[in-house]
Design an enzyme around this catalytic site. Structure first.
Site, PDB file in Angstrom:
ATOM      1  N   ASP A 118      35.386   5.899   5.443  1.00 22.28           N
ATOM      2  CA  ASP A 118      35.816   5.574   4.229  1.00 22.28           C
ATOM      3  C   ASP A 118      35.662   3.908   3.810  1.00 22.28           C
ATOM      4  O   ASP A 118      36.133   3.132   4.524  1.00 22.28           O
ATOM      5  CB  ASP A 118      37.259   5.707   3.888  1.00 22.28           C
ATOM      6  CG  ASP A 118      37.985   5.495   2.703  1.00 22.28           C
ATOM      7  OD1 ASP A 118      37.360   4.721   1.777  1.00 22.28           O
ATOM      8  OD2 ASP A 118      38.857   5.984   2.333  1.00 22.28           O
TER       9      ASP A 118
ATOM     10  N   HIS B 176      35.036  14.941  -6.493  1.00 24.94           N
ATOM     11  CA  HIS B 176      33.462  15.037  -6.895  1.00 24.94           C
ATOM     12  C   HIS B 176      32.938  15.120  -5.605  1.00 24.94           C
ATOM     13  O   HIS B 176      31.838  16.020  -5.664  1.00 24.94           O
ATOM     14  CB  HIS B 176      33.422  13.727  -7.660  1.00 24.94           C
ATOM     15  CG  HIS B 176      31.939  13.619  -8.270  1.00 24.94           C
ATOM     16  ND1 HIS B 176      31.005  13.054  -7.431  1.00 24.94           N
ATOM     17  CD2 HIS B 176      31.342  14.221  -9.208  1.00 24.94           C
ATOM     18  CE1 HIS B 176      29.692  13.210  -8.069  1.00 24.94           C
ATOM     19  NE2 HIS B 176      29.825  13.740  -9.154  1.00 24.94           N
TER      20      HIS B 176
ATOM     21  N   TYR C  19      15.272   3.862  -7.619  1.00 28.34           N
ATOM     22  CA  TYR C  19      14.757   2.958  -6.344  1.00 28.34           C
ATOM     23  C   TYR C  19      13.595   3.538  -5.836  1.00 28.34           C
ATOM     24  O   TYR C  19      13.357   5.108  -5.857  1.00 28.34           O
ATOM     25  CB  TYR C  19      15.764   2.700  -5.324  1.00 28.34           C
ATOM     26  CG  TYR C  19      16.773   1.693  -5.809  1.00 28.34           C
ATOM     27  CD1 TYR C  19      16.580   0.220  -6.147  1.00 28.34           C
ATOM     28  CD2 TYR C  19      18.034   1.895  -5.550  1.00 28.34           C
ATOM     29  CE1 TYR C  19      17.239  -0.400  -6.720  1.00 28.34           C
ATOM     30  CE2 TYR C  19      18.971   1.152  -6.012  1.00 28.34           C
ATOM     31  CZ  TYR C  19      18.810  -0.208  -6.542  1.00 28.34           C
ATOM     32  OH  TYR C  19      19.409  -1.159  -7.013  1.00 28.34           O
TER      33      TYR C  19
ATOM     34  N   ASP D  79      29.818   9.456  -1.559  1.00 27.58           N
ATOM     35  CA  ASP D  79      30.445  10.026  -2.767  1.00 27.58           C
ATOM     36  C   ASP D  79      31.979   9.457  -2.909  1.00 27.58           C
ATOM     37  O   ASP D  79      32.389   8.662  -2.086  1.00 27.58           O
ATOM     38  CB  ASP D  79      30.355  11.533  -2.923  1.00 27.58           C
ATOM     39  CG  ASP D  79      30.220  11.846  -4.404  1.00 27.58           C
ATOM     40  OD1 ASP D  79      31.124  11.784  -5.203  1.00 27.58           O
ATOM     41  OD2 ASP D  79      29.004  12.165  -4.875  1.00 27.58           O
TER      42      ASP D  79
ATOM     43  N   ASP E  75      12.181  13.014 -10.998  1.00 22.78           N
ATOM     44  CA  ASP E  75      11.166  13.550  -9.691  1.00 22.78           C
ATOM     45  C   ASP E  75      11.222  15.060  -9.929  1.00 22.78           C
ATOM     46  O   ASP E  75      10.148  15.678  -9.990  1.00 22.78           O
ATOM     47  CB  ASP E  75      11.197  12.975  -8.694  1.00 22.78           C
ATOM     48  CG  ASP E  75      10.919  11.497  -8.577  1.00 22.78           C
ATOM     49  OD1 ASP E  75       9.747  11.169  -8.783  1.00 22.78           O
ATOM     50  OD2 ASP E  75      11.860  10.889  -7.899  1.00 22.78           O
TER      51      ASP E  75
ATOM     52  N   ASP F 186      38.549   2.703   6.480  1.00 22.49           N
ATOM     53  CA  ASP F 186      39.071   3.496   7.766  1.00 22.49           C
ATOM     54  C   ASP F 186      38.297   4.578   7.795  1.00 22.49           C
ATOM     55  O   ASP F 186      37.409   5.055   7.169  1.00 22.49           O
ATOM     56  CB  ASP F 186      40.655   3.959   7.245  1.00 22.49           C
ATOM     57  CG  ASP F 186      40.892   4.776   6.007  1.00 22.49           C
ATOM     58  OD1 ASP F 186      39.886   5.783   6.198  1.00 22.49           O
ATOM     59  OD2 ASP F 186      41.541   4.605   5.340  1.00 22.49           O
TER      60      ASP F 186
ATOM     61  N   ASN G 119      23.527  11.039 -16.845  1.00 18.51           N
ATOM     62  CA  ASN G 119      24.198  12.158 -17.985  1.00 18.51           C
ATOM     63  C   ASN G 119      24.231  11.457 -19.246  1.00 18.51           C
ATOM     64  O   ASN G 119      25.135  11.894 -19.846  1.00 18.51           O
ATOM     65  CB  ASN G 119      25.479  12.596 -17.303  1.00 18.51           C
ATOM     66  CG  ASN G 119      25.300  13.398 -16.086  1.00 18.51           C
ATOM     67  OD1 ASN G 119      24.492  14.005 -15.858  1.00 18.51           O
ATOM     68  ND2 ASN G 119      26.311  13.203 -15.337  1.00 18.51           N
TER      69      ASN G 119
ATOM     70  N   ASP H 177      30.062  35.636   1.007  1.00 15.08           N
ATOM     71  CA  ASP H 177      31.075  34.620   0.329  1.00 15.08           C
ATOM     72  C   ASP H 177      31.380  35.284  -1.148  1.00 15.08           C
ATOM     73  O   ASP H 177      30.524  35.716  -1.969  1.00 15.08           O
ATOM     74  CB  ASP H 177      30.400  33.545   0.175  1.00 15.08           C
ATOM     75  CG  ASP H 177      29.907  32.847   1.544  1.00 15.08           C
ATOM     76  OD1 ASP H 177      30.760  32.078   1.922  1.00 15.08           O
ATOM     77  OD2 ASP H 177      28.777  33.037   1.821  1.00 15.08           O
TER      78      ASP H 177
ATOM     79  N   SER I  17      25.062  15.318 -11.085  1.00 15.24           N
ATOM     80  CA  SER I  17      25.510  15.183  -9.849  1.00 15.24           C
ATOM     81  C   SER I  17      25.205  16.388  -9.112  1.00 15.24           C
ATOM     82  O   SER I  17      25.378  16.616  -7.937  1.00 15.24           O
ATOM     83  CB  SER I  17      27.016  14.970 -10.005  1.00 15.24           C
ATOM     84  OG  SER I  17      27.366  13.504 -10.176  1.00 15.24           O
TER      85      SER I  17
ATOM     86  N   ASP J 280      38.611   7.859   7.943  1.00 15.27           N
ATOM     87  CA  ASP J 280      39.085   9.220   7.128  1.00 15.27           C
ATOM     88  C   ASP J 280      38.763   9.033   5.716  1.00 15.27           C
ATOM     89  O   ASP J 280      39.454   8.647   4.720  1.00 15.27           O
ATOM     90  CB  ASP J 280      40.592   9.332   7.072  1.00 15.27           C
ATOM     91  CG  ASP J 280      41.295  10.620   6.549  1.00 15.27           C
ATOM     92  OD1 ASP J 280      40.086  11.529   6.511  1.00 15.27           O
ATOM     93  OD2 ASP J 280      42.278  10.938   6.189  1.00 15.27           O
TER      94      ASP J 280
ATOM     95  N   ASN K 251      30.753  33.274   5.354  1.00 11.95           N
ATOM     96  CA  ASN K 251      32.219  32.948   6.127  1.00 11.95           C
ATOM     97  C   ASN K 251      33.540  33.701   5.295  1.00 11.95           C
ATOM     98  O   ASN K 251      34.343  33.369   5.550  1.00 11.95           O
ATOM     99  CB  ASN K 251      32.443  31.687   6.488  1.00 11.95           C
ATOM    100  CG  ASN K 251      32.740  30.993   5.372  1.00 11.95           C
ATOM    101  OD1 ASN K 251      32.371  31.252   4.138  1.00 11.95           O
ATOM    102  ND2 ASN K 251      33.306  29.787   5.352  1.00 11.95           N
TER     103      ASN K 251
ATOM    104  N   VAL L  50      13.494   7.288  -3.294  1.00 13.59           N
ATOM    105  CA  VAL L  50      14.676   7.918  -3.710  1.00 13.59           C
ATOM    106  C   VAL L  50      14.195   9.046  -4.615  1.00 13.59           C
ATOM    107  O   VAL L  50      13.409   9.184  -5.787  1.00 13.59           O
ATOM    108  CB  VAL L  50      15.643   7.427  -4.539  1.00 13.59           C
ATOM    109  CG1 VAL L  50      16.685   8.427  -5.041  1.00 13.59           C
ATOM    110  CG2 VAL L  50      16.171   6.349  -3.502  1.00 13.59           C
TER     111      VAL L  50
END
Length: 941
Positions: free
Chosen positions: A196, A210, A314, A177, A340, A201, A302, A144, A370, A203, A224, A317
């Site tokens: 979504d 993001h 939670y 996301d 963590d 829907d 942040n 890459d 993120s 898609d 690739n 997580v």
């Protein structure tokens, strides 16, 4: 059992936001062509899967090679073990042509396993060593074009990890996301169907950018010749859009996305967004994912401060914070109990941020937690691909235990367990204790352990640590894999002290990758167990109380018991009582002792039995219960206790002596939360009598623990009442403090409060670890330091939120632990002293599913192994029957006995196939208007 540490809930707002800070997007106008010399992760067609070649073993011959080879062929070939295929003549010609003829490759007969052959050949006198013929692959260097800028992947060891594992397409990563540019070259061949949940829907296109950035860090298509490399080369991406084009989402969309991910096969779920409110809908969805075996990662936020964000907060997580290329926490990365692990999330010199893919198949750069979170999600895919049989908790352990420790030693709120190192997680070493048997009682002799590298490197060093101290070590003159060693420099018979002793074997390989195997060995001298003698200090048939003594005879034969009642005015003997075999017997003291405070002594003649006491008042609106103790003692500890908050506290003292002049002089010492000194109280208890001390008159308006010292052996208990005696609970005392305590029952859900009370009777402070085991096998943790001669109170809901939990307490020096629970706005409650150790057998004398009672048996499996528990129910008529229950590793199980033993008084014996657990019993009545709880009685193996 050191798992996910959690979390105080601090609800503020309901909005979920993406967790990236200001990002600079710098798309490339032209990508360079793939480098001609780039080499992929080679696995040529025809090469076998796995880490070594099947059907072959390498041996190092001992002594003169030709004679050794001839003897080996005779012993292992056609006329011997029938392991190898070739004869001596053919092999000798091949060996003679080699630079080192003492190193020989043996071809195995069909059906002979490599590991089996290594074990058998290694024991032959002509063989110095025997190993599998390990495979090597050309080093992974993706083509890459912007991989050279991806310092972040090299920082977490991805370049080295890819020589071991690049990922499996059988695993799915769900990215919840803003969606994904799923048609871009980096993702088109990698995606499975998503959804979504903003526009409802099929898609989930990314109209923000993001989600595409986040997904590219974890799993962009690699090698690739396009843009960047992803952490996991293999694996499928499930794009789930739950945040809109502005990066905002609602809790229903997030919750639905989590359910969709689980129900459609995702094993890893990444959530690079945050909100400051604990949304019950999302919490429940996360719980569903955890219980379904998914691993979840989330950004910690942040804000650059201690703000607690969800979903990182939670249970279950993995909260991920950000570090820069120098492994320093990013200034924007939040610091608190939700952290963590750390991973790269910031810029470095010459690179504007973490290289990412933007919609339109463009290169960009971004920063924030993120971007840190998907590093961990991608690493989880690699670990799971390498070992598909692992559970989510085991994948987390591999990532956690092999992180690079940063900041303060061990976990801390700024760096968690440290910075992700995926190479170390994949190259980890598994260590197991072979003897003495792990989790056994009173071990002796030398410990033997085995260490094995999962990447087939060579083990060079092993260390034996006991309760945090290095006791012995071994440096292998010739490193090997696996390596088995007996530590002759330390004898386990030198162990002493009540409770469990943590024994750890640490192994390191020639690349200084290390692994640890942990077990416990137990000592339990002070806790009640099956016995011929029982003492019950508390009890009264006055003041509107009903007192009952419950007797369990687990023997296959009848047992006669003699019973003596001890009152303030002297003893009263009862006629002998016969207990049928395998039965439960109920004794109502009000029918035998008239309107008096009373302690009870039970003595069995033919065999050992179990005795408990239950008390009720206000027309059975409230009650408490406690198991008896086997012997009086000159020292007792009572961890729980308060004279504040509207509580009254009583200490009950029983002097069982029958000698007329043996009056006990008893000193009560009081330990407050801040460790400040309190003048002790001295009282006298005559022989065969009982004494009641009202603590509120001595130490008013404070939480406290009590230590009882006596010049003669006595028995001590504690009772507490509140709300005008509308509620109350009681517990027997403890004769020995312990480093470990186990509490099987516990919940902060269903309207319950739970508190764990710890008493430090030592002059010096001690560190205390709390670990909370859930029904799903997750473990949540909390640490503190407890002052000397002090008492500590932990509100469990501040650590676990709303959960059914069992508790494990581990202290550097001996302490005492109890648990108190309240419900219905503290209208009622119960309390229970912990168990210093688990056991493979437990007895619960009290219990009933009749008279409007509900009965629960609470089981705690503190080990990392699954186990089966057999519950034997013993009825008043001497009949009994068994039921069987499975417990996952490090888990808690609640058994509703009303579904097992219908409408009957019942005693229960809990037994396993040898692995230890902890058992308690809880009883409720009047629609849970009242309740009691008690620890089981040990059946030490």
């Amino acid at each position: 059992m050191r798992m996910l540490r959690r979390r105080a809930a601090v609800p503020i707002t309901a909005t979920l936001m993406i967790a990236s800070v200001l990002a600079a997007f710098v798309p490339r106008t032209a990508a360079r062509a793939a480098a001609d010399n780039a080499v992929g992760h080679l696995s040529p067609t025809g090469s076998p899967p796995g880490k070594y070649f099947p059907g072959e073993v390498l041996v190092t011959l001992r002594g003169e090679w030709e004679n050794a080879l001839r003897s080996l062929c005779l012993a292992a070939g056609e006329g011997g073990l029938r392991l190898i295929r070739d004869g001596f003549e053919e092999m000798a010609r091949r060996q003679e042509a080699l630079p080192n003829p003492s190193l020989a490759r043996l071809e195995l007969r069909e059906g002979v396993g490599v590991e089996e052959a290594c074990g058998l050949l290694g024991r032959l006198p002509w063989v110095q060593e025997a190993y599998p013929n390990h495979l090597f692959f050309a080093a992974a260097a993706p083509d890459d074009p912007n991989y050279g800028q991806q310092w972040n992947l090299r920082r977490v060891g991805a370049d080295l990890a890819w020589d071991i594992e690049t990922g499996s397409d059988s695993l799915i990563l769900a990215v919840i996301d803003t969606g994904l540019d799923h048609g871009a070259a980096e993702f088109a061949s990698r995606c499975v169907t998503g959804w979504d949940f903003i526009n409802n829907d099929p898609d989930p296109y990314d109209d923000s950018g993001h989600g595409t950035e986040v997904a590219s860090v974890a799993a962009a298509a690699t090698n690739n010749a396009n843009l960047i490399a992803g952490m996991a080369w293999g694996g499928r991406i499930m794009p789930l859009k739950a945040l809109d084009s502005e990066g905002l989402g609602k809790s229903d969309a997030v919750a639905q996305a989590i359910y969709y991910a689980v129900n459609h096969g995702a094993r890893v779920i990444n959530m690079s967004f945050s909100g400051t409110e604990d949304a019950p809908m999302v919490r429940n969805a996360v719980g569903y994912a955890v219980s379904s075996g998914c691993l979840l990662t989330a950004a910690v936020g942040n804000d650059g401060n201690g703000t607690v964000n969800y979903p990182a907060a939670y249970p279950g997580v993995i909260g991920v914070g950000s570090v820069n290329y120098r492994d320093i926490r990013s200034s924007f990365s939040n610091h608190n109990a939700t952290v963590d692990l750390m991973a790269p999330g910031e810029y470095r010199a010459g690179v504007s941020g973490i290289p990412v893919v933007r919609p339109g198949n463009k290169l960009g750069y971004a920063t924030g937690t993120s971007l840190a979170a998907p590093h961990v999600a991608g690493a989880a895919l690699l670990v799971w691909s390498d070992q598909p049989s692992l559970t989510a908790e085991q994948v987390w352990e591999a990532l956690r235990d092999n992180a690079v420790d940063l900041g303060a030693a061990g976990w801390d709120e700024y760096y968690g367990y440290g910075r992700l190192d995926v190479f170390r997680a994949l190259a980890r070493i598994e260590v197991s204790v072979l003897s003495p048997t792990p989790y056994s009682y009173e071990p002796s002799g030398n410990l033997t352990a085995k260490a094995e590298s999962l990447r087939y490197s060579l083990i060079k060093r092993m260390e034996l640590w006991v309760d945090g101290e290095l006791k012995d070590f071994y440096e292998a003159l010739i490193p090997s894999n696996p390596l088995t060693h007996t530590f002759t420099g330390y004898d386990l018979s030198s162990l002493s002290g009540e409770g469990g002793h943590r024994v750890e074997v640490v192994a390191a390989d020639t690349d200084d990758v290390s692994g640890t195997g942990t077990t416990y060995y137990y000592f339990n001298e002070g806790q009640p167990r099956l016995s011929r003698t029982w003492y019950l200090a508390e009890g009264t048939t006055a003041w509107g109380f009903d007192t009952w003594v419950l007797l369990q005879n687990p023997n296959a034969f009848k047992v006669t018991v003699n019973i003596r009642y001890m009152k303030p005015d002297g003893p009263q003997q009862r006629a002998p009582l016969a207990l049928p075999p395998s039965s439960r017997t109920t004794l109502h003291l009000n029918a035998e002792v008239y309107s008096s405070d009373v302690s009870t002594f039970v003595e069995a003649v033919e065999g050992e039995v179990v005795a408990e006491r239950a008390m009720y008042w206000n027309g059975r609106q409230a009650g408490h219960a406690a198991v008896g103790v086997n012997t009086p003692s000159s020292v007792w500890y009572l961890a729980e206790g308060t004279t504040a908050w509207g509580f009254e506290e009583w200490v009950l003292l029983q002097n069982p002596s029958a000698v007329p002049d043996e009056t006990a002089h008893v000193t009560l010492s009081f330990m407050k939360p801040d460790g400040t000194a309190v003048d002790p109280l001295v009282v006298e208890v005559g022989p065969g009598k009982r004494r009641t001390v009202f603590v509120n008159q001595v130490v008013p308006d404070t939480d406290l623990s009590v230590k009882v010292d006596s010049d003669l052996p006595v028995v001590a208990e504690r009772a507490m009442y509140w709300d005008g005696r509308g509620g109350g609970h009681g517990s027997n005392g403890v004769t020995l403090p312990s480093r470990t305590w186990y509490l099987a029952e516990g919940t902060t859900a269903w309207g319950f409060e739970e508190w764990v009370l710890v008493q430090n009777p030592q002059a010096a402070p001690t560190s205390v670890e709390f670990e909370f085991l859930t029904p799903e096998g997750q473990v949540l943790s909390y640490d503190t330091v407890l002052s000397g001669n002090a008492r500590f109170t932990l509100n469990v809901s501040e650590v676990v939120g709303e959960e059914d939990v069992s508790t494990f307490v581990y202290a550097d020096s001996p302490v005492v632990a109890e648990r108190a629970m309240y419900w219905d706005s503290r209208r009622e409650g119960h309390c229970c002293v912990g168990s210093a150790t688990p056991s493979s057998v437990w007895y619960l004398a009290e219990g009933t599913t009749a008279w409007g009672f509900e009965e629960w048996v609470l089981l705690q499996n503190p080990t990392d192994q699954p186990l089966q528990a057999t519950l034997t129910c013993m009825l008043p008529d001497g009949s009994s029957f068994d039921n069987y229950f499975y417990l996952a590793p490090t888990s808690r199980l609640s058994v509703d006995l009303n579904q097992v033993a219908l409408d009957s008084d019942v005693s229960v014996t809990v037994q396993t196939d040898g692995m230890p657990l902890v058992a308690e019993r809880a009883l409720y009545w009047d629609g849970r208007g009242g309740g009691t709880c008690a620890t089981g009685v040990l059946g030490i193996p």
